[in-house]
Design a protein around this motif. Structure first.
Motif, PDB file in Angstrom:
ATOM      1  N   ARG A  31       0.751  -1.277   0.196  1.00  0.00           N
ATOM      2  CA  ARG A  31       0.073  -0.046   0.039  1.00  0.00           C
ATOM      3  C   ARG A  31       0.934   1.146   0.001  1.00  0.00           C
ATOM      4  O   ARG A  31       0.200   2.319   0.004  1.00  0.00           O
ATOM      5  N   THR A  32       2.164   1.061  -0.221  1.00  0.00           N
ATOM      6  CA  THR A  32       3.054   2.507  -0.289  1.00  0.00           C
ATOM      7  C   THR A  32       2.871   3.156  -1.524  1.00  0.00           C
ATOM      8  O   THR A  32       2.464   2.640  -2.292  1.00  0.00           O
ATOM      9  N   LEU A  33       3.288   4.560  -1.306  1.00  0.00           N
ATOM     10  CA  LEU A  33       3.331   5.044  -2.464  1.00  0.00           C
ATOM     11  C   LEU A  33       4.448   4.544  -3.437  1.00  0.00           C
ATOM     12  O   LEU A  33       4.122   4.649  -5.064  1.00  0.00           O
ATOM     13  N   GLU A  34       5.475   4.071  -2.992  1.00  0.00           N
ATOM     14  CA  GLU A  34       6.597   3.680  -3.878  1.00  0.00           C
ATOM     15  C   GLU A  34       5.767   2.467  -4.814  1.00  0.00           C
ATOM     16  O   GLU A  34       5.904   2.418  -6.256  1.00  0.00           O
ATOM     17  N   ILE A  35       5.121   1.545  -3.957  1.00  0.00           N
ATOM     18  CA  ILE A  35       4.287   0.446  -4.883  1.00  0.00           C
ATOM     19  C   ILE A  35       3.374   1.232  -6.010  1.00  0.00           C
ATOM     20  O   ILE A  35       3.178   0.804  -7.077  1.00  0.00           O
ATOM     21  N   SER A  36       2.708   2.112  -5.476  1.00  0.00           N
ATOM     22  CA  SER A  36       1.674   2.845  -6.333  1.00  0.00           C
ATOM     23  C   SER A  36       2.302   3.427  -7.579  1.00  0.00           C
ATOM     24  O   SER A  36       1.764   3.456  -8.521  1.00  0.00           O
ATOM     25  N   GLN A  37       3.623   3.678  -7.403  1.00  0.00           N
ATOM     26  CA  GLN A  37       4.387   4.411  -8.337  1.00  0.00           C
ATOM     27  C   GLN A  37       4.790   3.417  -9.625  1.00  0.00           C
ATOM     28  O   GLN A  37       5.172   3.664 -10.521  1.00  0.00           O
ATOM     29  N   LEU A  38       4.940   2.173  -9.207  1.00  0.00           N
ATOM     30  CA  LEU A  38       5.295   0.843 -10.068  1.00  0.00           C
ATOM     31  C   LEU A  38       4.280   0.012 -10.731  1.00  0.00           C
ATOM     32  O   LEU A  38       4.274  -0.383 -11.869  1.00  0.00           O
ATOM     33  N   VAL A  39       3.060   0.191  -9.858  1.00  0.00           N
ATOM     34  CA  VAL A  39       2.039  -0.777 -10.426  1.00  0.00           C
ATOM     35  C   VAL A  39       1.431  -0.821 -11.742  1.00  0.00           C
ATOM     36  O   VAL A  39       1.223  -1.692 -12.337  1.00  0.00           O
ATOM     37  N   SER A  40       1.214   0.462 -12.121  1.00  0.00           N
ATOM     38  CA  SER A  40       0.656   0.733 -13.283  1.00  0.00           C
ATOM     39  C   SER A  40       1.434   0.283 -14.573  1.00  0.00           C
ATOM     40  O   SER A  40       1.163  -0.576 -15.445  1.00  0.00           O
ATOM     41  N   LYS A  41       2.637   0.241 -14.333  1.00  0.00           N
ATOM     42  CA  LYS A  41       3.763  -0.090 -15.172  1.00  0.00           C
ATOM     43  C   LYS A  41       3.650  -1.672 -15.370  1.00  0.00           C
ATOM     44  O   LYS A  41       3.519  -2.306 -16.526  1.00  0.00           O
ATOM     45  N   VAL A  42       3.384  -2.342 -14.187  1.00  0.00           N
ATOM     46  CA  VAL A  42       3.559  -3.845 -14.219  1.00  0.00           C
ATOM     47  C   VAL A  42       2.210  -4.258 -14.752  1.00  0.00           C
ATOM     48  O   VAL A  42       2.112  -5.208 -15.312  1.00  0.00           O
ATOM     49  N   ALA A  43       1.089  -3.543 -14.581  1.00  0.00           N
ATOM     50  CA  ALA A  43      -0.215  -3.955 -14.987  1.00  0.00           C
ATOM     51  C   ALA A  43      -0.420  -3.845 -16.443  1.00  0.00           C
ATOM     52  O   ALA A  43      -1.535  -4.347 -16.908  1.00  0.00           O
ATOM     53  N   THR A  44       0.543  -3.112 -17.086  1.00  0.00           N
ATOM     54  CA  THR A  44       0.379  -3.016 -18.597  1.00  0.00           C
ATOM     55  C   THR A  44       0.862  -4.585 -19.172  1.00  0.00           C
ATOM     56  O   THR A  44       0.518  -4.892 -20.450  1.00  0.00           O
ATOM     57  N   VAL A  45       1.468  -5.593 -18.538  1.00  0.00           N
ATOM     58  CA  VAL A  45       2.139  -6.533 -19.201  1.00  0.00           C
ATOM     59  C   VAL A  45       1.014  -7.742 -19.514  1.00  0.00           C
ATOM     60  O   VAL A  45       0.313  -8.239 -18.255  1.00  0.00           O
ATOM     61  N   SER A  46       0.688  -8.136 -20.559  1.00  0.00           N
ATOM     62  CA  SER A  46      -0.486  -9.055 -20.870  1.00  0.00           C
ATOM     63  C   SER A  46      -0.397 -10.280 -20.391  1.00  0.00           C
ATOM     64  O   SER A  46      -1.065 -11.031 -19.585  1.00  0.00           O
ATOM     65  N   GLU A  47       1.039 -10.895 -20.070  1.00  0.00           N
ATOM     66  CA  GLU A  47       1.153 -12.121 -19.181  1.00  0.00           C
ATOM     67  C   GLU A  47       0.894 -12.057 -17.849  1.00  0.00           C
ATOM     68  O   GLU A  47       0.336 -12.811 -17.245  1.00  0.00           O
ATOM     69  N   VAL A  48       1.108 -10.763 -17.130  1.00  0.00           N
ATOM     70  CA  VAL A  48       0.719 -10.664 -15.828  1.00  0.00           C
ATOM     71  C   VAL A  48      -0.774 -10.610 -15.719  1.00  0.00           C
ATOM     72  O   VAL A  48      -1.455 -11.679 -14.994  1.00  0.00           O
ATOM     73  N   ARG A  49      -1.491 -10.121 -16.583  1.00  0.00           N
ATOM     74  CA  ARG A  49      -2.778  -9.741 -16.642  1.00  0.00           C
ATOM     75  C   ARG A  49      -3.446 -11.441 -16.839  1.00  0.00           C
ATOM     76  O   ARG A  49      -4.578 -11.485 -16.121  1.00  0.00           O
ATOM     77  N   LYS A  50      -2.942 -11.911 -17.811  1.00  0.00           N
ATOM     78  CA  LYS A  50      -3.584 -13.351 -18.147  1.00  0.00           C
ATOM     79  C   LYS A  50      -3.311 -14.005 -17.003  1.00  0.00           C
ATOM     80  O   LYS A  50      -4.393 -14.901 -16.566  1.00  0.00           O
ATOM     81  N   LYS A  51      -2.297 -14.151 -16.205  1.00  0.00           N
ATOM     82  CA  LYS A  51      -2.260 -14.840 -14.986  1.00  0.00           C
ATOM     83  C   LYS A  51      -3.188 -14.693 -13.994  1.00  0.00           C
ATOM     84  O   LYS A  51      -4.099 -15.339 -13.357  1.00  0.00           O
ATOM     85  N   LEU A  52      -3.407 -13.329 -13.590  1.00  0.00           N
ATOM     86  CA  LEU A  52      -4.063 -12.815 -12.594  1.00  0.00           C
ATOM     87  C   LEU A  52      -5.520 -12.933 -13.020  1.00  0.00           C
ATOM     88  O   LEU A  52      -6.390 -13.421 -12.065  1.00  0.00           O
ATOM     89  N   VAL A  53      -6.121 -12.547 -14.200  1.00  0.00           N
ATOM     90  CA  VAL A  53      -7.418 -12.969 -14.481  1.00  0.00           C
ATOM     91  C   VAL A  53      -7.800 -14.279 -14.486  1.00  0.00           C
ATOM     92  O   VAL A  53      -8.885 -14.479 -13.925  1.00  0.00           O
ATOM     93  N   ALA A  54      -7.199 -15.110 -14.772  1.00  0.00           N
ATOM     94  CA  ALA A  54      -7.449 -16.542 -14.512  1.00  0.00           C
ATOM     95  C   ALA A  54      -7.808 -17.196 -13.269  1.00  0.00           C
ATOM     96  O   ALA A  54      -8.636 -17.569 -13.003  1.00  0.00           O
ATOM     97  N   GLU A  55      -7.019 -16.180 -12.294  1.00  0.00           N
ATOM     98  CA  GLU A  55      -7.076 -16.612 -10.779  1.00  0.00           C
ATOM     99  C   GLU A  55      -8.479 -15.915 -10.389  1.00  0.00           C
ATOM    100  O   GLU A  55      -9.198 -16.624  -9.688  1.00  0.00           O
ATOM    101  N   GLN A  56      -8.590 -14.671 -10.762  1.00  0.00           N
ATOM    102  CA  GLN A  56      -9.914 -14.099 -10.534  1.00  0.00           C
ATOM    103  C   GLN A  56     -11.081 -14.914 -11.056  1.00  0.00           C
ATOM    104  O   GLN A  56     -12.003 -14.888 -10.149  1.00  0.00           O
ATOM    105  N   GLN A  57     -10.930 -15.378 -12.266  1.00  0.00           N
ATOM    106  CA  GLN A  57     -12.464 -15.994 -12.774  1.00  0.00           C
ATOM    107  C   GLN A  57     -12.589 -17.281 -11.887  1.00  0.00           C
ATOM    108  O   GLN A  57     -13.568 -17.529 -11.598  1.00  0.00           O
TER     109      GLN A  57
END
Ligand code: DC
Length: 230
Positions: free
Chosen positions: A96-122
């Motif tokens: 929850r730190t500002l440091e992670i808030s500054q990095l997370v949008s970058k990481v969230a653009t990666v399709s492979e990351v999204r694919k993994k997390l979306v599958a878990e969420q579904q």
């Protein structure tokens, strides 16, 4: 018997999505999933392994190491919600730190990351009775959700809320820096190629710049009640 529905809550950062989601989950005895916490935990893994920083991103290396990341939520009775665990370690505070808030949008653009997390969420939502918040829940994770909410508020209001939240935690933060982060995340989250934040035409929009939690919650409960008893 009342129907167990799927509720998708999307919207900009610091629009109170998680507050509403937690209240809904408590009232209806539903599972609450904070998908932002999952993207934050992947970002923490990347940061701890020197794969991402303010000025660099070893994207391919992160992709090749995704199998090393195990995410889980464990319900904390005292707090009344589930905390985020990264490889079995409680990272609820660290993400929850500002440091992670500054990095997370970058990481969230990666399709492979999204694919993994979306599958878990579904998988978490297969039985309904779930309220999930994020940026792509109504558009990608649960396009057939029974109820889709889209939360928005002015950037200034949102930065003020975030400033108070981080200050209360004891973090030393500067308002201008938070405002910049809120605006920058809006920009990246809404313009990325894979699963950008969008208002789908079947979502109910709430601008809560000048609306209190109680009023929003009452309105949303009326929408839910209408669906579960019909
Ligand atoms: O909800 P949050 O502010 O904790 O989310 C952190 C970031 O994670 C947000 O800036 C964008 C990303 N995110 C996403 O891309 N998709 C989601 N479903 C949830 C979050």
């Amino acid at each position: 018997m009342k129907k167990k529905i799927t509720i998708a809550i999307d919207g900009f950062s610091s629009t109170g999505k998680s507050t509403i989601a937690k209240l809904l989950a408590q009232k209806y005895n539903y599972i609450y999933v904070d998908t932002g916490a999952m993207y934050r935990a992947v970002s923490l893994f990347a940061k701890n392994n020197q794969l991402v920083g303010v000025n660099f991103f070893k994207k391919e290396e992160l992709i090749s190491r995704l199998s090393e990341i195990t995410l889980s939520f464990k319900f904390n009775k005292k707090l009344g919600f589930a905390e985020m665990f990264l490889n079995n370690e409680n990272v609820e505070d660290e993400i929850r730190t500002l440091e992670i808030s500054q990095l997370v949008s970058k990481v969230a653009t990666v399709s492979e990351v999204r694919k993994k997390l979306v599958a878990e969420q579904q998988l978490m939502g297969v039985n309904g009775g779930i309220v999930m918040d994020g940026r792509d829940i109504g558009s990608v994770v649960f396009p057939n959700a029974d109820l889709k909410l889209f939360m928005t508020a002015s950037a200034d209001k949102r930065a003020t809320r975030r400033y108070i939240e981080l200050n209360d935690r004891g973090d030393k933060v500067n308002f201008e820096e938070i405002l910049f982060n809120v605006q920058e995340r809006d920009r990246i989250d809404s313009t990325r190629e894979d699963s950008p934040l969008i208002l789908t035409n079947d979502a109910v929009e709430f601008d809560n710049s000048n609306m209190g939690i109680d009023e929003q919650f009452d309105r949303i409960c009326a929408l839910v009640d209408n669906l579960i008893i019909s």
